[in-house]
Design a protein around this motif. Structure first.
Motif, PDB file in Angstrom:
ATOM      1  N   ILE A  81       0.849  -1.190   0.000  1.00  0.00           N
ATOM      2  CA  ILE A  81       0.000   0.000   0.000  1.00  0.00           C
ATOM      3  C   ILE A  81       0.887   1.244   0.000  1.00  0.00           C
ATOM      4  CG2 ILE A  81      -1.614   1.350   1.423  1.00  0.00           C
ATOM      5  CD1 ILE A  81      -2.847  -1.431   2.235  1.00  0.00           C
ATOM      6  N   HIS A  82       1.880   1.244   0.847  1.00  0.00           N
ATOM      7  CA  HIS A  82       2.824   2.361   0.898  1.00  0.00           C
ATOM      8  C   HIS A  82       3.494   2.564  -0.460  1.00  0.00           C
ATOM      9  CE1 HIS A  82       5.997   5.019   2.172  1.00  0.00           C
ATOM     10  NE2 HIS A  82       6.924   4.096   1.970  1.00  0.00           N
ATOM     11  N   LYS A  83       3.937   1.476  -1.069  1.00  0.00           N
ATOM     12  CA  LYS A  83       4.589   1.548  -2.379  1.00  0.00           C
ATOM     13  C   LYS A  83       3.626   2.127  -3.412  1.00  0.00           C
ATOM     14  CE  LYS A  83       6.480  -1.531  -5.916  1.00  0.00           C
ATOM     15  NZ  LYS A  83       6.754  -2.944  -6.232  1.00  0.00           N
ATOM     16  N   GLY A  84       2.378   1.675  -3.399  1.00  0.00           N
ATOM     17  CA  GLY A  84       1.388   2.190  -4.328  1.00  0.00           C
ATOM     18  C   GLY A  84       1.176   3.690  -4.169  1.00  0.00           C
ATOM     19  N   LEU A  88       1.798   6.873  -6.784  1.00  0.00           N
ATOM     20  CA  LEU A  88       0.735   7.807  -7.148  1.00  0.00           C
ATOM     21  C   LEU A  88       1.036   9.254  -6.782  1.00  0.00           C
ATOM     22  CD1 LEU A  88      -2.469   5.766  -6.231  1.00  0.00           C
ATOM     23  CD2 LEU A  88      -1.629   6.339  -8.512  1.00  0.00           C
ATOM     24  N   PHE A  89       1.784   9.448  -5.703  1.00  0.00           N
ATOM     25  CA  PHE A  89       2.058  10.799  -5.216  1.00  0.00           C
ATOM     26  C   PHE A  89       3.555  11.058  -5.224  1.00  0.00           C
ATOM     27  CE2 PHE A  89      -1.917   9.552  -3.146  1.00  0.00           C
ATOM     28  CZ  PHE A  89      -2.731  10.622  -3.475  1.00  0.00           C
ATOM     29  N   ALA A  97      -0.975  11.753   3.866  1.00  0.00           N
ATOM     30  CA  ALA A  97      -2.221  12.419   4.248  1.00  0.00           C
ATOM     31  C   ALA A  97      -3.427  11.788   3.549  1.00  0.00           C
ATOM     32  CB  ALA A  97      -2.135  13.903   3.921  1.00  0.00           C
ATOM     33  N   TRP A  98      -3.221  11.234   2.350  1.00  0.00           N
ATOM     34  CA  TRP A  98      -4.318  10.685   1.550  1.00  0.00           C
ATOM     35  C   TRP A  98      -5.095   9.611   2.299  1.00  0.00           C
ATOM     36  CZ3 TRP A  98      -5.238   5.736  -0.309  1.00  0.00           C
ATOM     37  CH2 TRP A  98      -6.250   5.622  -1.274  1.00  0.00           C
ATOM     38  N   TRP A 129      -6.721  -1.908  -5.321  1.00  0.00           N
ATOM     39  CA  TRP A 129      -7.272  -0.665  -5.860  1.00  0.00           C
ATOM     40  C   TRP A 129      -6.134   0.286  -6.241  1.00  0.00           C
ATOM     41  CZ3 TRP A 129      -7.193   4.528  -4.831  1.00  0.00           C
ATOM     42  CH2 TRP A 129      -8.147   5.297  -5.496  1.00  0.00           C
ATOM     43  N   LEU A 130      -5.150   0.431  -5.368  1.00  0.00           N
ATOM     44  CA  LEU A 130      -4.007   1.308  -5.667  1.00  0.00           C
ATOM     45  C   LEU A 130      -3.236   0.812  -6.879  1.00  0.00           C
ATOM     46  CD1 LEU A 130      -2.772   2.011  -2.042  1.00  0.00           C
ATOM     47  CD2 LEU A 130      -3.667   3.714  -3.639  1.00  0.00           C
TER      48      LEU A 130
END
Length: 137
Positions: A81-84, A88-89, A97-98, A129-130
């Motif tokens: 999740i962190h990698k995704g 993305l950001f 923050a997302w 999802w990410l």
């Protein structure tokens, strides 16, 4: 009647098991990630499968004990999740923050709300999802 002993096999023999050293590194990285996400102790413990309060306190102090297979999997998914989010950001702070921001894709709930349902499948769904958002399908 004699029966042959059947040896257990890994559920995913194509994937290597997470070693003890890797699990300890994952634990340290998870503590750091949760600090960046500014999670409360309750939120952190829930994401880690309702980890005991004393165990979480020891982890934050740097004392990592034995880590079972399910916890290793949870942490690996959280790192995904962190990698995704990093894909993305471009600004890490926006990704951190997302996770708390309401999201129309989650019926107005935040990603953290989704993860806080506590099931490992919720983490898997968010990671998927990410991955789809960044075009990994």
């Amino acid at each position: 009647m004699q029966f042959a002993t059947i040896q257990p096999t890994a559920s995913r023999p194509d994937l290597p098991a997470i070693t003890d050293e890797e699990a300890a590194a994952l634990a340290r990285a998870t503590v750091n990630l949760f600090r960046a996400w500014q999670l409360t102790d309750l939120e952190a413990r829930t994401l880690l499968g309702d980890m005991a309060q004393r165990t979480w306190a020891r982890w934050k102090e740097g004392s990592i004990g034995r880590i079972d297979r399910d916890l290793r999997a949870r942490m690996a998914i959280l790192m995904g999740i962190h990698k995704g989010l990093r894909y993305l950001f471009s600004d890490p702070a926006r990704g951190y923050a997302w996770i708390r921001k309401p999201n129309a894709n989650f019926e107005g709930h935040s990603a953290l709300d989704v993860m806080m349902r506590g099931e490992i499948t919720d983490l898997i769904d968010l990671r998927s999802w990410l991955d789809a958002e960044r075009g990994a399908w």
